[in-house]
Design a protein around this motif. Structure first.
Motif, PDB file in Angstrom:
ATOM      1  N   ARG A  23       0.822  -1.215   0.000  1.00 16.27           N
ATOM      2  CA  ARG A  23       0.000   0.000   0.000  1.00 16.27           C
ATOM      3  C   ARG A  23       0.850   1.255   0.000  1.00 16.27           C
ATOM      4  NH1 ARG A  23      -5.103   1.109   0.880  1.00 16.27           N
ATOM      5  NH2 ARG A  23      -4.537   2.951   2.076  1.00 16.27           N
ATOM      6  N   MET A  44      -3.334   4.217  -8.527  1.00 12.75           N
ATOM      7  CA  MET A  44      -4.597   4.555  -7.857  1.00 12.75           C
ATOM      8  C   MET A  44      -5.621   3.442  -8.004  1.00 12.75           C
ATOM      9  SD  MET A  44      -5.290   8.537  -8.572  1.00 12.75           S
ATOM     10  CE  MET A  44      -3.921   9.454  -9.206  1.00 12.75           C
ATOM     11  N   LEU A  45      -5.671   2.831  -9.193  1.00 13.46           N
ATOM     12  CA  LEU A  45      -6.600   1.718  -9.396  1.00 13.46           C
ATOM     13  C   LEU A  45      -6.236   0.533  -8.509  1.00 13.46           C
ATOM     14  CD1 LEU A  45      -7.124   1.741 -13.263  1.00 13.46           C
ATOM     15  CD2 LEU A  45      -8.726   2.470 -11.496  1.00 13.46           C
ATOM     16  N   LEU A  47      -4.740   0.711  -5.627  1.00 16.50           N
ATOM     17  CA  LEU A  47      -5.118   1.071  -4.263  1.00 16.50           C
ATOM     18  C   LEU A  47      -6.605   0.843  -4.029  1.00 16.50           C
ATOM     19  CD1 LEU A  47      -3.099   4.328  -3.622  1.00 16.50           C
ATOM     20  CD2 LEU A  47      -2.967   2.214  -2.324  1.00 16.50           C
ATOM     21  N   ASN A  48      -7.412   1.142  -5.039  1.00 14.41           N
ATOM     22  CA  ASN A  48      -8.855   0.956  -4.893  1.00 14.41           C
ATOM     23  C   ASN A  48      -9.251  -0.513  -4.844  1.00 14.41           C
ATOM     24  OD1 ASN A  48      -9.359   3.674  -4.848  1.00 14.41           O
ATOM     25  ND2 ASN A  48      -9.685   3.812  -7.048  1.00 14.41           N
ATOM     26  N   ASN A  49      -8.405  -1.392  -5.345  1.00 14.51           N
ATOM     27  CA  ASN A  49      -8.718  -2.820  -5.350  1.00 14.51           C
ATOM     28  C   ASN A  49      -8.421  -3.512  -4.022  1.00 14.51           C
ATOM     29  OD1 ASN A  49      -9.713  -2.865  -7.936  1.00 14.51           O
ATOM     30  ND2 ASN A  49      -7.724  -3.309  -8.848  1.00 14.51           N
ATOM     31  N   ARG A  52     -11.243  -4.055   2.467  1.00  9.52           N
ATOM     32  CA  ARG A  52     -11.649  -3.181   3.564  1.00  9.52           C
ATOM     33  C   ARG A  52     -10.630  -3.197   4.699  1.00  9.52           C
ATOM     34  NH1 ARG A  52     -17.163  -4.664   6.346  1.00  9.52           N
ATOM     35  NH2 ARG A  52     -17.911  -3.862   4.376  1.00  9.52           N
ATOM     36  N   ARG A  55      -6.748  -0.932   5.093  1.00  8.98           N
ATOM     37  CA  ARG A  55      -6.510   0.479   5.399  1.00  8.98           C
ATOM     38  C   ARG A  55      -6.166   0.643   6.874  1.00  8.98           C
ATOM     39  NH1 ARG A  55     -11.413   0.755   2.454  1.00  8.98           N
ATOM     40  NH2 ARG A  55     -12.462   0.884   4.459  1.00  8.98           N
TER      41      ARG A  55
END
Length: 100
Positions: A23, A44-45, A47-49, A52, A55
């Protein structure tokens, strides 16, 4: 018997620890203005994958005994009430009742 909140908190902490390095690498690439924008967009893509529980903001300090999320003494991992009970029983090392 551990509380479900404690079990969930442990799962979150394990997930964050497992994904931390990757990350951070993607965050570095996504925020670096000197890199080309398609590369930053791909980061960025990625990171979005992530799931939950990857983070670090999801991690919350909880009491390891009761699962309570407020009044936590981080050094012991206990809420103030459980800390008091264990201290009075003498179960905490280095903690003793004050004598005035």
């Amino acid at each position: 018997m551990p509380n479900i909140r404690v079990l969930r908190d442990n799962a979150v902490r394990k997930g964050v620890k497992a994904h931390e390095i990757v990350r951070r690498a993607y965050l570095y690439v996504a925020r670096n203005q000197t890199l080309p924008s398609p590369l930053r967009y791909q980061a960025m893509l990625q990171l979005n994958n992530f799931g939950r529980y990857s983070r670090p903001t999801v991690v919350k300090s909880r009491c390891t005994v009761s699962g309570r999320g407020r009044g936590i003494i981080n050094e012991f991992g206990l809420c103030r009430y459980q800390f008091r009970l264990k201290a009075l029983k003498g179960e905490l090392p280095g903690v003793s009742k004050a004598s005035w």
